[in-house]
Design a protein around this motif. Sequence first.
Motif, PDB file in Angstrom:
ATOM      1  N   VAL A   8       0.835  -1.203   0.000  1.00 41.42           N
ATOM      2  CA  VAL A   8       0.000   0.000   0.000  1.00 41.42           C
ATOM      3  C   VAL A   8       0.867   1.250   0.000  1.00 41.42           C
ATOM      4  N   TYR A   9       0.215   2.394  -0.177  1.00 38.81           N
ATOM      5  CA  TYR A   9       0.892   3.668  -0.020  1.00 38.81           C
ATOM      6  C   TYR A   9       1.360   3.811   1.428  1.00 38.81           C
ATOM      7  N   PRO A  10       2.567   4.329   1.655  1.00 41.23           N
ATOM      8  CA  PRO A  10       3.031   4.527   3.034  1.00 41.23           C
ATOM      9  C   PRO A  10       2.118   5.439   3.847  1.00 41.23           C
ATOM     10  N   SER A  11       1.456   6.369   3.193  1.00 41.91           N
ATOM     11  CA  SER A  11       0.568   7.294   3.905  1.00 41.91           C
ATOM     12  C   SER A  11      -0.671   6.603   4.474  1.00 41.91           C
ATOM     13  N   LYS A  12      -0.972   5.390   4.020  1.00 43.77           N
ATOM     14  CA  LYS A  12      -2.147   4.653   4.494  1.00 43.77           C
ATOM     15  C   LYS A  12      -1.835   3.743   5.679  1.00 43.77           C
ATOM     16  N   LEU A  13      -0.563   3.668   6.061  1.00 48.39           N
ATOM     17  CA  LEU A  13      -0.163   2.747   7.122  1.00 48.39           C
ATOM     18  C   LEU A  13      -0.866   3.017   8.440  1.00 48.39           C
ATOM     19  N   LYS A  14      -0.924   4.269   8.860  1.00 49.65           N
ATOM     20  CA  LYS A  14      -1.559   4.593  10.145  1.00 49.65           C
ATOM     21  C   LYS A  14      -3.031   4.215  10.149  1.00 49.65           C
ATOM     22  N   ALA A  15      -3.733   4.501   9.065  1.00 53.49           N
ATOM     23  CA  ALA A  15      -5.158   4.162   8.986  1.00 53.49           C
ATOM     24  C   ALA A  15      -5.368   2.655   9.044  1.00 53.49           C
ATOM     25  N   ILE A  16      -4.512   1.902   8.370  1.00 53.30           N
ATOM     26  CA  ILE A  16      -4.627   0.439   8.394  1.00 53.30           C
ATOM     27  C   ILE A  16      -4.318  -0.085   9.782  1.00 53.30           C
ATOM     28  N   ARG A  17      -3.234   0.404  10.378  1.00 53.28           N
ATOM     29  CA  ARG A  17      -2.847  -0.052  11.725  1.00 53.28           C
ATOM     30  C   ARG A  17      -3.953   0.247  12.733  1.00 53.28           C
ATOM     31  N   ASP A  18      -4.546   1.433  12.658  1.00 51.86           N
ATOM     32  CA  ASP A  18      -5.610   1.796  13.586  1.00 51.86           C
ATOM     33  C   ASP A  18      -6.855   0.936  13.382  1.00 51.86           C
ATOM     34  N   SER A  19      -7.223   0.678  12.126  1.00 56.27           N
ATOM     35  CA  SER A  19      -8.457  -0.073  11.882  1.00 56.27           C
ATOM     36  C   SER A  19      -8.330  -1.534  12.308  1.00 56.27           C
ATOM     37  N   ILE A  20      -7.197  -2.175  12.032  1.00 59.34           N
ATOM     38  CA  ILE A  20      -7.073  -3.566  12.469  1.00 59.34           C
ATOM     39  C   ILE A  20      -6.702  -3.646  13.942  1.00 59.34           C
ATOM     40  N   GLY A  21      -6.106  -2.597  14.485  1.00 63.87           N
ATOM     41  CA  GLY A  21      -5.792  -2.554  15.914  1.00 63.87           C
ATOM     42  C   GLY A  21      -7.043  -2.513  16.766  1.00 63.87           C
ATOM     43  N   GLN A  22      -8.081  -1.821  16.282  1.00 60.40           N
ATOM     44  CA  GLN A  22      -9.354  -1.775  17.004  1.00 60.40           C
ATOM     45  C   GLN A  22      -9.995  -3.151  17.063  1.00 60.40           C
ATOM     46  N   VAL A  65      -3.276 -14.291  10.571  1.00 63.67           N
ATOM     47  CA  VAL A  65      -4.556 -14.318  11.295  1.00 63.67           C
ATOM     48  C   VAL A  65      -5.166 -15.715  11.194  1.00 63.67           C
ATOM     49  N   ARG A  66      -6.090 -15.986  12.069  1.00 66.49           N
ATOM     50  CA  ARG A  66      -6.825 -17.244  11.999  1.00 66.49           C
ATOM     51  C   ARG A  66      -7.736 -17.235  10.779  1.00 66.49           C
ATOM     52  N   ASN A  67      -8.038 -18.410  10.268  1.00 67.52           N
ATOM     53  CA  ASN A  67      -8.831 -18.538   9.042  1.00 67.52           C
ATOM     54  C   ASN A  67     -10.170 -17.811   9.116  1.00 67.52           C
ATOM     55  N   GLU A  68     -10.810 -17.841  10.262  1.00 66.94           N
ATOM     56  CA  GLU A  68     -12.145 -17.238  10.362  1.00 66.94           C
ATOM     57  C   GLU A  68     -12.124 -15.712  10.325  1.00 66.94           C
ATOM     58  N   PHE A  69     -10.953 -15.096  10.500  1.00 66.56           N
ATOM     59  CA  PHE A  69     -10.868 -13.640  10.513  1.00 66.56           C
ATOM     60  C   PHE A  69     -10.339 -13.034   9.216  1.00 66.56           C
ATOM     61  N   VAL A  70      -9.958 -13.876   8.264  1.00 64.03           N
ATOM     62  CA  VAL A  70      -9.288 -13.383   7.061  1.00 64.03           C
ATOM     63  C   VAL A  70     -10.151 -12.393   6.286  1.00 64.03           C
ATOM     64  N   ASP A  71     -11.388 -12.755   5.982  1.00 62.15           N
ATOM     65  CA  ASP A  71     -12.246 -11.869   5.181  1.00 62.15           C
ATOM     66  C   ASP A  71     -12.477 -10.538   5.874  1.00 62.15           C
ATOM     67  N   TYR A  72     -12.665 -10.574   7.173  1.00 61.38           N
ATOM     68  CA  TYR A  72     -12.913  -9.350   7.926  1.00 61.38           C
ATOM     69  C   TYR A  72     -11.683  -8.438   7.903  1.00 61.38           C
ATOM     70  N   VAL A  73     -10.509  -9.001   8.111  1.00 58.64           N
ATOM     71  CA  VAL A  73      -9.279  -8.207   8.115  1.00 58.64           C
ATOM     72  C   VAL A  73      -9.007  -7.640   6.723  1.00 58.64           C
ATOM     73  N   VAL A  74      -9.220  -8.436   5.685  1.00 59.83           N
ATOM     74  CA  VAL A  74      -9.034  -7.942   4.320  1.00 59.83           C
ATOM     75  C   VAL A  74      -9.982  -6.779   4.048  1.00 59.83           C
ATOM     76  N   ASP A  75     -11.231  -6.889   4.470  1.00 63.47           N
ATOM     77  CA  ASP A  75     -12.184  -5.783   4.294  1.00 63.47           C
ATOM     78  C   ASP A  75     -11.739  -4.528   5.036  1.00 63.47           C
ATOM     79  N   LEU A  76     -11.212  -4.683   6.252  1.00 59.72           N
ATOM     80  CA  LEU A  76     -10.721  -3.529   7.004  1.00 59.72           C
ATOM     81  C   LEU A  76      -9.563  -2.849   6.279  1.00 59.72           C
ATOM     82  N   ILE A  77      -8.663  -3.653   5.721  1.00 52.77           N
ATOM     83  CA  ILE A  77      -7.527  -3.089   4.994  1.00 52.77           C
ATOM     84  C   ILE A  77      -8.000  -2.346   3.751  1.00 52.77           C
ATOM     85  N   ILE A  78      -8.931  -2.934   3.018  1.00 50.92           N
ATOM     86  CA  ILE A  78      -9.448  -2.283   1.810  1.00 50.92           C
ATOM     87  C   ILE A  78     -10.094  -0.948   2.155  1.00 50.92           C
TER      88      ILE A  78
END
Length: 111
Positions: A8-22, A65-78
């Motif tokens: 991803v763009y480096p400028s998006k790192l904080k937003a990604i980290r915050d969204s999956i961190g929550q 991540v565990r298999n059951e969380f993959v789709d959710y984490v991918v959606d958060l990253i997108i």
Amino acid sequence: MKRIECIVYPSKLKAIRDSIGQFGFKGMTLTNALGCGLQKGRTEIYRGYTITNNFFIKTKIELVVRNEFVDYVVDLIIKAAQTGEIGDGMIFVSDIESAVRIRSGDCGNVQ
């Protein structure tokens, strides 16, 4: 378990980290990268010389991540990384056969 790799763009790192961190994911590996894809290179003139740069600065994020969380984490990253422009990046998902925590020797699901 699955490994999620995203570029991803480096400028998006904080937003990604915050969204999956929550969601409770705290561990990730970051790598600075240069890459090219559908983006056209840019041409610059530096001290009278024409320079074409086809590579752009990106950040590669890896997390497991565990298999059951993959789709959710991918959606958060997108949602966190998407601008709608060429060059937003890519997400790759692959299987992890096993994992061992070095400190304790725990095997299997070490999240």
